[in-house]
Design an enzyme around this catalytic site. Structure first.
Site, short mmCIF file in Angstrom:
data_model
loop_
_atom_site.label_atom_id
_atom_site.label_comp_id
_atom_site.label_asym_id
_atom_site.label_seq_id
_atom_site.Cartn_x
_atom_site.Cartn_y
_atom_site.Cartn_z
N ASP A 142 -5.27 2.80 -2.74
CA ASP A 142 -3.97 3.47 -2.67
C ASP A 142 -3.94 4.65 -3.64
OD1 ASP A 142 -3.26 1.48 -0.90
OD2 ASP A 142 -2.54 0.17 -2.52
N LYS A 148 0.82 -1.22 0.00
CA LYS A 148 0.00 0.00 0.00
C LYS A 148 0.86 1.27 0.00
CE LYS A 148 -3.63 -2.53 2.31
NZ LYS A 148 -4.40 -2.84 1.12
N ASP A 196 -9.23 -4.29 -12.78
CA ASP A 196 -8.53 -4.79 -11.59
C ASP A 196 -8.57 -3.69 -10.52
OD1 ASP A 196 -6.83 -5.77 -9.66
OD2 ASP A 196 -5.02 -5.70 -10.90
N GLY A 216 -2.66 -4.69 -12.18
CA GLY A 216 -1.52 -4.32 -11.33
C GLY A 216 -1.90 -3.16 -10.44
O1 RIB Z 1 -3.83 -2.07 -1.62
C1 RIB Z 1 -3.35 -3.04 -2.50
C2 RIB Z 1 -2.05 -3.60 -2.02
O2 RIB Z 1 -2.28 -4.30 -0.82
C3 RIB Z 1 -1.41 -4.57 -2.97
O3 RIB Z 1 -0.50 -3.93 -3.83
C4 RIB Z 1 -0.80 -5.61 -2.05
O4 RIB Z 1 0.57 -5.72 -2.19
C5 RIB Z 1 -1.23 -5.22 -0.64
O5 RIB Z 1 -0.24 -4.61 0.10
#
Ligand code: RIB
Length: 301
Positions: free
Chosen positions: A251, A40, A245, A286
């Site tokens: 994030d 994140k 996705d 991704g």
């Molecule tokens: O918020 C998504 C993230 O949570 C992914 O990239 C994974 O690695 C986890 O940390």
């Protein structure tokens, strides 16, 4: 001067996109895969940097190929890596991610590796002092996260906590937080209130502001988001992008929000920008690799 400091983990996300998320004991044939930056904190740092914000990323990596991938990706995105500790004792972490290509929904297992051993002594608080905003999540040990939030508050920064993955927090956390950004599941974890509609979101946000948090943004997936500072309330619909996705959408939202706040935008515009950044990120497979530039989302700041 780097304007936003992000504390968090990097892991290599190994994402598989297929017709469904497999059940226990089931093997399915997938359509595509991606190996790219995840975690994140790393995703949020990349989101800010791709929009043009200056970022310090505080973390820890193993001295291995995925650690090199991390440094390479972070440097390519002009992220300051001076407080990334390289450990010879721990491996860089990995996340295994199954994505249902029809809904964009996922199932994730994260093995954090090196950053799970990050200590308070390894934190360079000078970097925090130089910044205006401190953004973090709950993938780093709680005592290190609390230490950094306290330092950031002492230096007068705006603290944003994306409380994911949800875990029990002591009450001294809440007074340090300016913006608390749970999704609906996390909001339920912290308040015990299940959100089925806008009114539930209001009640939930009220409970969180009563705990000492200044401003609450509850992201509600395809239902949009709800903001409250105890006086002003804003409800926004989700972006209309077709999700391929959704990994890292939260994030992207947090990174986009921190960037807009840094640019001095009013709260409603910050939320709209964050929504656009999140929407765009869901159109690609991704997490870190799916963050947009300003051009990608037709934005001028
Ligand atoms: O918020 C998504 C993230 O949570 C992914 O990239 C994974 O690695 C986890 O940390």
């Amino acid at each position: 001067m780097n304007e936003i400091t992000v504390l968090g983990i990097f892991v290599a996300d190994i994402s598989f996109s297929g017709p469904k998320i497999p059940n226990t004991g089931e093997t399915i044939l997938g359509d595509s895969y991606n190996i790219g930056p995840g975690g994140k904190g790393c995703n949020q740092a990349i989101a800010i940097a791709r929009l043009g914000g200056k970022v310090n990323f505080i973390s820890k990596l193993g001295n291995d190929d995925y650690g090199k991938l991390a440094i390479d990706k972070l440097k390519k995105n002009n992220i300051n890596t001076s407080n990334i500790i390289i450990s010879n004792e721990h491996k860089t972490g990995v996340a295994g991610i199954h994505v249902d290509k029809n809904t964009g929904k996922n199932a994730i297992t994260v093995v954090r590796g090196a950053p799970s051993s990050l200590t308070i002594k390894e934190i360079d608080t000078k970097l925090i002092k130089q910044s205006k905003i401190f953004l973090t999540q709950l993938e780093i040990q709680i005592e290190v996260t609390l230490h950094c939030l306290k330092a950031a508050k002492e230096y007068g920064l705006i603290n944003i906590l994306n409380p994911a993955p949800a875990c029990k927090l002591s009450s001294d956390f809440f007074n340090l937080i300016d913006y608390f950004t749970p999704n609906e599941t996390e909001a339920e974890f912290y308040t015990g209130i299940k959100i089925n509609n806008e009114n539930d979101a209001k009640v939930c946000a009220k409970k969180l502001t009563d705990m000492g948090i200044k401003k609450v943004i509850i992201t509600l997936g395809e239902k949009g988001l709800f903001y409250s500072d105890g006086k002003e309330e804003i409800y926004l619909k989700a972006s209309a992008d077709k999700a391929l996705d959704t990994t890292g959408a939260g994030d992207a939202f947090n990174g986009g929000f921190a960037f807009a706040l840094l640019k001095g935008k009013k709260i409603k515009e910050c939320l709209e920008i964050a929504n656009k950044v999140a929407g765009f990120s869901t159109t690609k497979l991704g997490a870190g690799d799916s963050m947009p530039t300003l051009k990608d989302i037709n934005l001028k700041v």
